[in-house]
Design a protein around this motif. Structure first.
Motif, PDB file in Angstrom:
ATOM      1  N   UNK A  95       0.705  -1.387   0.138  1.00  0.00           N
ATOM      2  CA  UNK A  95      -0.218   0.374  -0.312  1.00  0.00           C
ATOM      3  C   UNK A  95       0.751   1.361  -0.031  1.00  0.00           C
ATOM      4  N   UNK A  96       1.525   1.238   0.783  1.00  0.00           N
ATOM      5  CA  UNK A  96       2.624   2.188   1.444  1.00  0.00           C
ATOM      6  C   UNK A  96       3.514   2.737  -0.751  1.00  0.00           C
ATOM      7  N   UNK A  97       3.448   2.021  -1.296  1.00  0.00           N
ATOM      8  CA  UNK A  97       4.748   1.428  -2.321  1.00  0.00           C
ATOM      9  C   UNK A  97       3.466   2.457  -3.653  1.00  0.00           C
ATOM     10  N   UNK A  98       2.361   2.586  -3.434  1.00  0.00           N
ATOM     11  CA  UNK A  98       1.621   3.531  -4.293  1.00  0.00           C
ATOM     12  C   UNK A  98       1.203   4.913  -3.285  1.00  0.00           C
TER      13      UNK A  98
ATOM     14  N   UNK B 189      15.865   3.389   5.256  1.00  0.00           N
ATOM     15  CA  UNK B 189      15.976   3.019   4.026  1.00  0.00           C
ATOM     16  C   UNK B 189      14.083   2.841   3.897  1.00  0.00           C
ATOM     17  N   UNK B 190      14.408   2.879   2.256  1.00  0.00           N
ATOM     18  CA  UNK B 190      13.013   3.104   1.799  1.00  0.00           C
ATOM     19  C   UNK B 190      12.725   1.617   1.657  1.00  0.00           C
ATOM     20  N   UNK B 191      11.428   1.099   2.543  1.00  0.00           N
ATOM     21  CA  UNK B 191      11.472  -0.558   2.041  1.00  0.00           C
ATOM     22  C   UNK B 191      10.643  -0.927   0.727  1.00  0.00           C
TER      23      UNK B 191
ATOM     24  N   UNK C  29       8.772  -3.783  -5.622  1.00  0.00           N
ATOM     25  CA  UNK C  29       9.051  -3.279  -7.139  1.00  0.00           C
ATOM     26  C   UNK C  29       9.675  -4.818  -7.290  1.00  0.00           C
ATOM     27  N   UNK C  30       9.870  -5.550  -6.445  1.00  0.00           N
ATOM     28  CA  UNK C  30      10.881  -7.148  -6.265  1.00  0.00           C
ATOM     29  C   UNK C  30       9.397  -7.777  -7.197  1.00  0.00           C
TER      30      UNK C  30
ATOM     31  N   UNK D  42       5.855 -10.568  -5.128  1.00  0.00           N
ATOM     32  CA  UNK D  42       4.539 -11.284  -5.146  1.00  0.00           C
ATOM     33  C   UNK D  42       5.088 -12.529  -4.755  1.00  0.00           C
ATOM     34  N   UNK D  43       5.703 -13.483  -5.627  1.00  0.00           N
ATOM     35  CA  UNK D  43       6.166 -14.634  -5.227  1.00  0.00           C
ATOM     36  C   UNK D  43       6.050 -14.837  -3.823  1.00  0.00           C
TER      37      UNK D  43
END
Length: 382
Positions: A118-121, A142-144, A149-150, A154-155
């Protein structure tokens, strides 16, 4: 005296195997017990070619069987991958075999994975600069969200949870585990009893990396809390402050109890310790780019690597907060960490390519820490 404890990932060295790593863990546990360490905790990591501690419940049982006095436990069971009942039954079984020696440390994995996505968006938070607080480096965060994006992100989620499963609220999980241990679990008027598990003499711990939910859950339930300087050094003070401010006495603790972790490599000289620690940057880089730790490189591999400024920036916070040096150097830095965080106990994690160097690091540190503690306890000269 402030106890020292061990956090072990069962690292696999480059050229080694998981079998080597697990045998090394049992040897290190015996040596750590002989050196006077208080606890021996196993981490939970999955899908990592360089880490063999993917089934800590199994490994904790093996460590407990290989030792006789040292406390053993999890640092931490990732609750998003297990139901409360499974956790209680697993650790209840270990306690039944090794009563009174087992710590059940809980972490909030699945929930954190969803929050990271959620934070990535969302728009990034304001940047924060590194600072030195009374001698302790608190690096820039550090921006986790980069990890989201890796392709592995999702895997990992798909393989670690059943299709469609959602991680329940961490506070509810902790409460369910506590109720199953106490024999007070009910739902809709029906009781449930875990066997083994109910009545087990486990120490329940919460591990956390920030001043968020983990710190609050530990504080509000009066449980001991382990704060993560070795993985999230930028937020360690926030984490311990939030825990202490919200702490409520319980049947477990009258006052807050804080463990703080640190990444450490000790050798007879500063120069040798820095060489042994030199592959750490490559190892951290692999985690932060693929979510999968590579087998721990040899120093010669590290020396041959050519770094870009961007790659160095990716690992800078972890490199700058690793304590690598001669025994007296590391003891001084650990004492600063203890003093600034107010830690009641320190949790040391050490990874080197050669197992003998890792064993020696722990033994040198234990001896130097004991000497420093004894000297500090002496009354001043008249």
């Amino acid at each position: 005296m402030t106890p020292l404890s061990v956090l072990d990932l069962a690292p696999i060295p480059a050229g080694g195997t998981a079998r080597d790593a697990l045998r090394n863990t049992l040897d290190l546990a015996r040596r750590a017990e002989a050196a006077g360490y208080h606890r021996y905790w196993l981490a939970e990591h999955h899908l990592a070619p360089g880490v063999a501690s993917s089934a800590p419940q199994v490994l904790i049982q093996a460590v407990a069987a290989a030792t006789s006095r040292i406390r053993v436990g999890s640092g931490a069971v990732q609750t998003g991958h297990w139901t409360p009942l499974a956790i209680v039954e697993q650790f209840g079984t270990i306690d039944a075999l090794h009563p009174g020696r087992v710590d059940l440390g809980l972490g909030r994995s699945g929930q954190r994975r969803a929050e990271t996505a959620r934070r990535a968006a969302a728009p990034p938070p304001p940047a924060r600069e590194a600072e030195v607080v009374d001698g302790l480096l608190i690096p820039a965060p550090f921006d986790f969200t980069r990890l989201a994006a890796s392709p592995a992100f999702g895997l990992h989620g798909a393989l670690l949870q059943q299709p469609g499963a959602e991680s329940p609220d961490f506070a509810d999980v902790v409460d369910d585990i506590a109720a199953l241990l106490a024999g007070t679990y009910t739902r809709e008027g029906h009781e449930a009893h875990a066997n083994p598990g109910e009545g087990a003499a486990l120490e329940l711990w919460i591990l956390g990396s920030s001043g968020g939910q983990s710190a609050r859950v530990a504080a509000e339930r009066g449980l001991p809390f382990a704060a993560n300087y070795h993985v999230s050094p930028s937020s360690v003070l926030e984490a311990v402050d939030a825990y202490r401010q919200a702490f409520k006495p319980s049947d477990v603790l009258d006052e807050p109890y804080v463990v703080v972790s640190a990444d450490v490599v000790v050798a007879p000289t500063d120069e040798e310790a820095r060489e042994l620690a030199s592959p750490y940057a490559l190892w951290v880089h692999s985690i932060r780019t693929t979510l999968s730790a590579v087998p721990f490189p040899a120093p010669a591999q590290a020396a041959a690597h050519r770094w870009s400024p961007e790659d160095l920036d990716l690992v800078a916070d972890r490199l700058d907060t690793q304590f690598a040096g001669a025994p007296e150097t590391v003891v001084e830095r650990l004492d600063t960490l203890r003093r600034v965080t107010g830690a009641d106990e320190l949790l040391v994690t050490t990874i080197t390519h050669d197992h003998a160097d890792r064993v020696r690091s722990y033994e040198l540190l234990a001896a130097a820490w004991s000497r420093a503690e004894a000297a500090a306890a002496q009354p001043p000269p008249r």
